[in-house]
Design an enzyme around this catalytic site. Structure first.
Site, PDB file in Angstrom:
ATOM      1  N   SER A  77       0.808  -1.513   0.157  1.00  0.00           N
ATOM      2  CA  SER A  77       0.274  -0.052  -0.364  1.00  0.00           C
ATOM      3  C   SER A  77       1.139   0.745  -0.116  1.00  0.00           C
ATOM      4  O   SER A  77      -0.053   2.036   0.066  1.00  0.00           O
ATOM      5  CB  SER A  77      -1.042   0.207   1.052  1.00  0.00           C
ATOM      6  OG  SER A  77      -2.094  -0.722   0.908  1.00  0.00           O
ATOM      7  N   LYS A  80       0.185   4.029  -2.599  1.00  0.00           N
ATOM      8  CA  LYS A  80      -1.468   4.810  -2.661  1.00  0.00           C
ATOM      9  C   LYS A  80      -0.427   6.325  -2.489  1.00  0.00           C
ATOM     10  O   LYS A  80      -1.462   7.466  -2.171  1.00  0.00           O
ATOM     11  CB  LYS A  80      -2.028   4.812  -1.162  1.00  0.00           C
ATOM     12  CG  LYS A  80      -2.786   2.956  -1.567  1.00  0.00           C
ATOM     13  CD  LYS A  80      -3.710   2.993  -0.315  1.00  0.00           C
ATOM     14  CE  LYS A  80      -4.939   2.002  -0.880  1.00  0.00           C
ATOM     15  NZ  LYS A  80      -4.063   0.475   0.036  1.00  0.00           N
ATOM     16  N   SER A 132      -5.485   3.242   4.933  1.00  0.00           N
ATOM     17  CA  SER A 132      -5.417   2.948   3.961  1.00  0.00           C
ATOM     18  C   SER A 132      -6.408   1.954   2.820  1.00  0.00           C
ATOM     19  O   SER A 132      -6.299   0.587   2.427  1.00  0.00           O
ATOM     20  CB  SER A 132      -4.035   1.337   3.376  1.00  0.00           C
ATOM     21  OG  SER A 132      -3.375   1.207   3.192  1.00  0.00           O
ATOM     22  N   LYS A 240       3.528   6.899   4.942  1.00  0.00           N
ATOM     23  CA  LYS A 240       2.615   5.288   4.269  1.00  0.00           C
ATOM     24  C   LYS A 240       2.580   4.074   4.933  1.00  0.00           C
ATOM     25  O   LYS A 240       4.330   3.586   4.461  1.00  0.00           O
ATOM     26  CB  LYS A 240       1.792   6.030   3.519  1.00  0.00           C
ATOM     27  CG  LYS A 240       1.186   4.313   2.186  1.00  0.00           C
ATOM     28  CD  LYS A 240      -0.149   4.887   2.734  1.00  0.00           C
ATOM     29  CE  LYS A 240      -1.283   4.090   2.268  1.00  0.00           C
ATOM     30  NZ  LYS A 240      -1.837   3.218   3.293  1.00  0.00           N
TER      31      LYS A 240
END
Length: 375
Positions: A77, A80, A132, A240
């Protein structure tokens, strides 16, 4: 010959020799770095549990710690970061309302969007960066580009522009795909770039975010950011997380202290929180950020034989430099300038220079130029 003048104040005939302390004010992120010399040492004896890792300094573009930093790996993720950045750029032009449809559904982590829910592009970016949400990433991608595949083309185009040479995106969410990969170094470049977007930086640094749905009316959700460093490490300003069974634990974070900013990336790291904290602490202990900025220093230099008695001279260039802690403790600035100059003088003419030195070496040097023409 140029003459060297030292004094405690600037005047018509005198210039300043001064010492810049380690806590000098930061220069902005767009400061010129030409004619600057940076720290020559990397972090020594550092270790991480990651399969791939990098500690990247945003101020000087140098890598201070690396481990398989160019190895192509699944990055889960952390994908993202790119999805949210592009989404926010579109939202800044047109923060359109998005209705969630069945083709936007996704497995894994979620914003808990249901068919018929309506939110904005900005809300989707908030959800994908905090909790997320794979559903939020899909919704943004399809809304912007018509399909996840078309959106991936936008992601890869931007990756190329940023300089991510070993990255290829397939999905907006980062779910496993054999052709979806990145590297620790590329992700550091991406995060550094993304943090220049103020909306992205705000979302990435928020411990939680609240989304008020447009439809159904009255529905709202509060999402907690999965990046625990925002709470556990005082200098963390964004990041992140990412995880799949195949990719392992992935983490991209940003920390800043006294004007010095680092991006840390670890891929497939079971001890990512500890590793990021340790790398940051070591870097902040051994290196300092100092500003070499003389843009507000103007000198009226006497002129011989001209229509005017003086010409305004100064330095238009500046930089922020990263130095070893010992070097940063005692930087000296010296201005080299003649007592006076002869006409003709054209705007932009070089009339002297300013140097910044530490431990016997010049760490920055800029020309002193004329700010006006005197004939």
């Amino acid at each position: 010959m140029l003459k060297k003048f030292t004094a405690f104040a600037l005047s018509f005939f005198m210039v300043l020799l001064s010492v810049i302390s380690a806590g000098a004010d930061s220069a902005d992120n767009n400061a010129e770095t030409r004619s600057c010399v940076f720290a020559e040492a990397e972090i020594e004896n550092a270790e991480t549990s990651a399969e791939s890792a990098v500690l990247y300094c945003v101020n000087d573009g140098k890598v201070y710690y690396s481990k398989n930093e160019n190895k192509k790996m699944k990055n889960a993720s952390t994908t993202k970061i790119m999805t949210a950045l592009i989404t926010l750029e579109y939202a800044q032009k047109d923060n359109k309302q998005v209705e969630f449809t069945k083709d936007m559904e996704a497995e894994g982590s979620s914003m808990y969007l249901e068919q018929g829910d309506v939110v904005t592009l900005h809300d989707l970016a908030s959800g994908m960066m905090s909790c997320s949400g794979n559903d939020g990433a899909n919704a943004a991608a399809i809304s912007i580009a018509g399909s996840a595949e078309k959106f991936a083309e936008l992601m890869n185009q931007r990756a190329k522009q940023i300089g991510m040479k070993n990255t290829h995106f397939v999905t907006p969410s980062g779910l496993d795909d054999d052709n979806h990969y990145s590297t620790a170094y590329d992700l550091a470049l991406l995060m550094s770039y993304a943090m220049e977007n103020s909306d992205f930086a705000e979302i990435a640094g928020a411990k939680s975010t609240k989304v008020d749905f447009i439809s159904p009316e009255g529905k709202s959700m509060t999402y907690t950011n999965h990046n625990r460093l925002l709470s556990s490490y005082p200098y963390c300003i964004g990041g992140k997380t990412g995880y799949t069974q195949s990719a392992g634990r992935c983490l991209v974070s940003v920390a800043e202290k006294d004007g010095l900013r680092y991006v840390c990336v670890t891929l497939n790291d079971k001890n990512d929180w500890k590793d990021h904290t340790n790398l940051y602490e070591t870097a902040f202990e051994h290196f300092r950020f100092c500003s070499c900025d003389e843009r507000e220093t103007l000198i009226e230099l006497p002129v011989a034989g001209g229509e005017e008695d003086t010409v305004t001279v100064g330095c238009e260039r500046h930089c922020g430099i990263v130095l070893n802690a010992s070097e940063a403790e005692n930087i000296t600035k010296t201005v080299y300038l003649e007592n006076f100059c002869y006409v003709p003088i054209k705007e932009g003419d070089n009339l002297g220079r300013i140097t910044f030195e530490s431990e016997g070496r010049i760490v920055a040097e800029f020309p002193i130029t004329a700010f006006n023409t005197v004939l």
